[in-house]
Design an enzyme around this catalytic site. Structure first.
Site, mmCIF file in Angstrom:
data_model
loop_
_atom_site.group_PDB
_atom_site.id
_atom_site.type_symbol
_atom_site.label_atom_id
_atom_site.label_comp_id
_atom_site.label_asym_id
_atom_site.label_seq_id
_atom_site.Cartn_x
_atom_site.Cartn_y
_atom_site.Cartn_z
ATOM 1 N N TYR A 69 -18.231 -37.575 74.974
ATOM 2 C CA TYR A 69 -19.299 -37.424 73.985
ATOM 3 C C TYR A 69 -19.645 -38.790 73.412
ATOM 4 O O TYR A 69 -18.748 -39.576 73.082
ATOM 5 C CB TYR A 69 -18.835 -36.499 72.854
ATOM 6 C CG TYR A 69 -19.875 -36.336 71.768
ATOM 7 C CD1 TYR A 69 -20.830 -35.327 71.834
ATOM 8 C CD2 TYR A 69 -19.911 -37.213 70.688
ATOM 9 C CE1 TYR A 69 -21.791 -35.189 70.857
ATOM 10 C CE2 TYR A 69 -20.881 -37.077 69.692
ATOM 11 C CZ TYR A 69 -21.816 -36.066 69.783
ATOM 12 O OH TYR A 69 -22.779 -35.928 68.824
ATOM 13 N N GLU B 97 -28.105 -38.442 71.200
ATOM 14 C CA GLU B 97 -26.853 -37.761 71.542
ATOM 15 C C GLU B 97 -26.750 -37.631 73.062
ATOM 16 O O GLU B 97 -27.633 -37.049 73.691
ATOM 17 C CB GLU B 97 -26.807 -36.373 70.893
ATOM 18 C CG GLU B 97 -25.471 -35.679 71.077
ATOM 19 C CD GLU B 97 -25.421 -34.320 70.387
ATOM 20 O OE1 GLU B 97 -26.298 -33.476 70.663
ATOM 21 O OE2 GLU B 97 -24.516 -34.111 69.563
#
Ligand code: ADP
Ligand code: MG
Length: 235
Positions: free
Chosen positions: A119, A207
């Site tokens: 992530y 993101e």
């Protein structure tokens, strides 16, 4: 303002970031040719809606055991069959709410051999106004779950706007993501380029979930969600 995944990836590619080849389509008749234009041998059919959680999402009009909004396909014919099933239908994900969102556009993307899903996001720290990386080894699931279950697996690296991403910052991110070999070498350009893309285009959120390490050891941005600061349109 939000843009679609495929638009975000085109933008990030312009900053030298590693993304897969892909083609956006609006009609299922375009699917097979789109797949044939890609290297293969694996393809992914990705719903383009302004919401995440597409992979685990379900189409309202299809049966409960139909596949979700991101589908791996082994042949161009399978890509076309998936496209036919997905286009025009309503995808319900954790982020769309129960009404779901109609899928009017698909991104046919080259499949990646995934070794690890990580992530990585960039956001603006509300208190300082400075940009920070938020990274975790736990990619591919939603970060709220990681924050809730294993908060120690989320690492924040604040970037000094006067210096940009320093070698020490990259080293911190590399350590947090446990990167080595080719991925570590890629990190030296990937993280500064993400920061440059974020700042130069006035993003408010970037993101990448997941950022992957591929079987060949290299990094790739497999998903990209970008939001822009609304005010930036008027600057
Ligand atoms: P979402 O976050 O909306 O579910 P993603 O783009 O993150 O959508 O895709 C969900 C999952 O599908 C990823 O975590 C990854 O495992 C897989 N995936 C997505 N794109 C590809 C690709 N190009 N090659 C291989 N697997 C992929
Ligand atoms: Mg994702």
């Amino acid at each position: 303002m939000n843009i679609h995944e495929h638009q975000a990836k085109a933008l990030l590619k312009g900053f030298g970031l590693p993304v897969a080849q892909g083609v956006a389509i609006f009609k299922h008749e375009e699917a097979e040719a789109a797949a044939k234009s890609l290297p293969g041998p694996l393809y992914v059919v990705k719903s383009q809606i302004h919401a995440g959680g597409r992979g685990k999402g379900r189409f309202k009009e299809l049966g409960a055991d139909a596949k979700g909004g991101v589908r791996l396909s082994k042949t161009p014919a399978e890509v076309a069959a998936n496209a036919r099933e997905m286009l025009g239908h309503t995808l319900v994900t954790k982020q769309t709410g129960p009404a779901g969102k109609q899928v009017n556009r698909l991104y046919i993307e080259d499949g990646a051999d995934i070794a690890r899903e990580l992530y990585c996001s960039l956001l603006v720290n509300r208190e300082t106004g400075e940009v920070a990386f938020v990274v975790s080894t736990e990619g591919g699931m939603d970060i709220e779950t990681v924050a809730h279950d294993t908060p120690d697996k989320i690492v924040t690296v604040d970037i000094d706007p006067g210096k940009g991403v320093t070698a020490a910052d990259t080293e911190k991110i590399v350590g947090a993501l446990q990167l080595d070999g080719a991925a570590k070498a890629d990190a030296a350009t990937v993280f500064p380029a993400l920061y440059k893309a974020f700042v130069d285009t006035d993003m408010s959120l970037l993101e990448v979930n997941p950022l992957i390490v591929m079987q060949d050891g290299h990094l790739r941005l497999l998903d990209a969600k970008v939001s822009f600061d609304n005010n930036s349109l008027f600057r």
